[in-house]
Each structure stands twice: as C-alpha cells, then as structure tokens.
Design an enzyme around this catalytic site. Structure first.
Site, PDB file in Angstrom:
ATOM      1  N   LYS A 173       0.837  -1.203   0.000  1.00 12.38           N
ATOM      2  CA  LYS A 173       0.000   0.000   0.000  1.00 12.38           C
ATOM      3  C   LYS A 173       0.871   1.253   0.000  1.00 12.38           C
ATOM      4  CE  LYS A 173      -1.878  -1.461   3.742  1.00 12.38           C
ATOM      5  NZ  LYS A 173      -2.692  -1.715   4.963  1.00 12.38           N
ATOM      6  N   THR A 204      -7.581   9.591   9.234  1.00  8.20           N
ATOM      7  CA  THR A 204      -7.304   8.325   8.545  1.00  8.20           C
ATOM      8  C   THR A 204      -7.096   7.179   9.536  1.00  8.20           C
ATOM      9  OG1 THR A 204      -4.952   8.930   8.478  1.00  8.20           O
ATOM     10  CG2 THR A 204      -6.288   9.459   6.530  1.00  8.20           C
ATOM     11  N   GLY A 206      -7.484   3.921  11.231  1.00  9.88           N
ATOM     12  CA  GLY A 206      -8.090   2.647  10.870  1.00  9.88           C
ATOM     13  C   GLY A 206      -8.207   2.362   9.390  1.00  9.88           C
ATOM     14  N   THR A 207      -7.516   3.125   8.547  1.00 12.09           N
ATOM     15  CA  THR A 207      -7.659   2.897   7.106  1.00 12.09           C
ATOM     16  C   THR A 207      -7.137   1.531   6.676  1.00 12.09           C
ATOM     17  OG1 THR A 207      -5.593   4.130   6.787  1.00 12.09           O
ATOM     18  CG2 THR A 207      -7.638   5.318   6.418  1.00 12.09           C
ATOM     19  N   GLY A 208      -6.024   1.086   7.265  1.00 13.45           N
ATOM     20  CA  GLY A 208      -5.480  -0.217   6.895  1.00 13.45           C
ATOM     21  C   GLY A 208      -6.413  -1.347   7.277  1.00 13.45           C
ATOM     22  N   CYS A 209      -6.984  -1.265   8.471  1.00 11.55           N
ATOM     23  CA  CYS A 209      -7.944  -2.271   8.924  1.00 11.55           C
ATOM     24  C   CYS A 209      -9.154  -2.299   7.990  1.00 11.55           C
ATOM     25  CB  CYS A 209      -8.415  -1.960  10.349  1.00 11.55           C
ATOM     26  SG  CYS A 209      -7.099  -1.741  11.564  1.00 11.55           S
TER      27      CYS A 209
END
Length: 265
Positions: A173, A204, A206-209
């Site tokens: 990412k 942003t 928690g964007t990866g989760c």
C-alpha cells in the site's frame, strides 16, 4: 449470507481494529465475527495501554467459531507477539479456511508500536505462508522485506521478496508515499496497480484495517483478487473522503457513507 471472521486487536475508540473490521463487514453485507487478540486502550491521539489475550483463550475463540459456523473469509490484523502468532497459525492449519487476508499491523496511526519487533521472524515463518493475500503498508513492508522503500520500483522489489516468503498475493500500500495513493499487487506472475487521488485529511485512523476487511469481504462474496482489491480501494477512498471529525487527533473514516446515502447495493 457470507460469514467473515476478524482476528485482531480491539480499539476501544471504534476507529480501527475489530471495531473497524465489523463495521466494514456490515457495510459489505456479510456477517462479521471476531476473535480478540489484544485489548488496546487507545483513542484518536494516543495508545495508552495494551493487554494481550492469552494464546489459549485466542485458540478457544477460534474453536468456538469454526466448530459451529462456516467461515468464508478471515482477516488477520494486530498480532502483538510470537506466541499469539503461533497459536493462530496452529488453528488456521487445523481449519484451513479460504480467503485469508493478513494485514501485518505494526504501528498505530500515531506511531505507537503494536507488534514486538522480535515477532517479525515468527510472522514471516508461520503467518505469511498461510495468507492468500498480505497487505503491508510501506513501513511494514520495509520491516518484513528488510529493505528501504523509496519509490515504486522498491515497492515492486519488496512485493517480490514477500511473495517468496509464501504469500501468493502481496499488496504493497502506497499511503505513506507522496503524490497519488498507488497500491501495487504482485500475484506471483505480474503486477497490478491501484491508483486513487490522495485525500487531504488527517482523519485516517483505521484505514489499513478498513481496506483489508473490505478486500476480505469482497473475496468472501466471490470476487476475483483484482476485483476485490479494486472495489475495496474505491470503498476505503470514499470512507476517507467523508471521514469523521471525531476526537482530537486522527479521526476515523466513515465506514457507512455509501450505505447511508445509497443503501446496500
């Protein structure tokens, strides 16, 4: 209805971890379940404390799900130490679920460590080979591949290295890079690129989760890997674009923006 399991840490502020995963599952019309690996006292500004769940209790949670419910996808998030990783790997080898997506969470949004550095070897040895897809951001990919990433060529080289560790699909990412948000997928044969405009917001958390849970949901719904990632990229970009001004730090994304506006499609 498809059933999707999150194995991850708990974020009491609701923006990341299993809370973000369950919201994302619901927004995609799949039934969400959770196995808690760690309880994290955090908010939009800082991590106050972490208490790990015992490996035995984690295994019991996994048994409780799989002995009763068919699982169509598994998203793996925060695994803070080697003992937890070993316990989860043991159970995944036992139950052999489809569509395992590993998001190797190493740091909170504010930079606080969420994985012991000594556990990275166990992640590589025991968890990555079980993944159908792994979704590291650039700092995480640097740690796993043991290299510096400065550009897209470096992202591709890191993806090749991580693929050789056993995950057939690797999505690096690009959120920590500059310019447009470009993610790079290597599927063992070729590279695919997922590009969206970078949203100018601090919210942003928690964007990866959210991104990895959206991919898992889409895979559980029967989409191909490339389509699952493409739709998840669209979803998380919308969630960031309409993120919420909650808290004093990095606010959460809006998991239900499309659902509230258009209904479940």
């Amino acid at each position: 209805m498809k059933k999707v399991l999150s194995i991850a840490g708990s974020d009491c502020s609701g923006g990341a971890g299993i809370q973000a995963d369950l919201k994302t599952f619901s927004a995609h019309g799949v039934f969400g379940m959770s196995v808690v690996t760690s309880v994290v006292a955090e908010n939009t500004s800082r991590v106050i404390g972490i208490q790990d769940v015992t490996p035995d209790m984690i295994k019991q949670q996994i048994d409780a799900i799989f002995e009763d419910i068919e699982v169509d996808g598994v998203k793996i998030g925060m695994l803070s130490n080697a003992e937890i990783m070993t316990a989860i790997a043991e159970k995944l080898l036992e139950y052999k679920p489809d569509n395992i997506v590993v998001d190797p969470v190493m740091y909170a949004k504010n930079g606080s460590p969420l994985m012991e550095s000594a556990a990275i070897d166990t992640l590589i040895e025991k968890v990555i080979p079980l993944a159908h897809l792994i979704t590291p951001n650039i700092p995480e990919a640097e740690k796993i591949a043991n290299m510096e990433i400065k550009n897209q060529q470096d992202m591709q080289d890191a993806a090749l290295k991580i693929n050789a560790m056993g995950s057939p699909n690797v999505l690096i990412k690009g959120g920590h890079a500059t310019g447009d948000a470009i993610d790079i997928l290597y599927d063992g044969k070729s590279f695919s690129y997922y590009k969206k405009e970078r949203i100018n917001t601090k919210n942003t958390h928690g964007t990866g989760c959210t991104y990895s849970s959206a991919i898992t949901s889409n895979l559980a719904l029967g989409l191909s890997m490339t389509e699952a990632i493409s739709k998840a990229k669209e979803y998380v970009t919308t969630a960031i674009k309409y993120s919420l001004e909650i808290g004093k730090g990095n606010g959460p994304t809006h998991h239900f923006y499309d659902l509230y506006k258009y209904g479940l499609k």
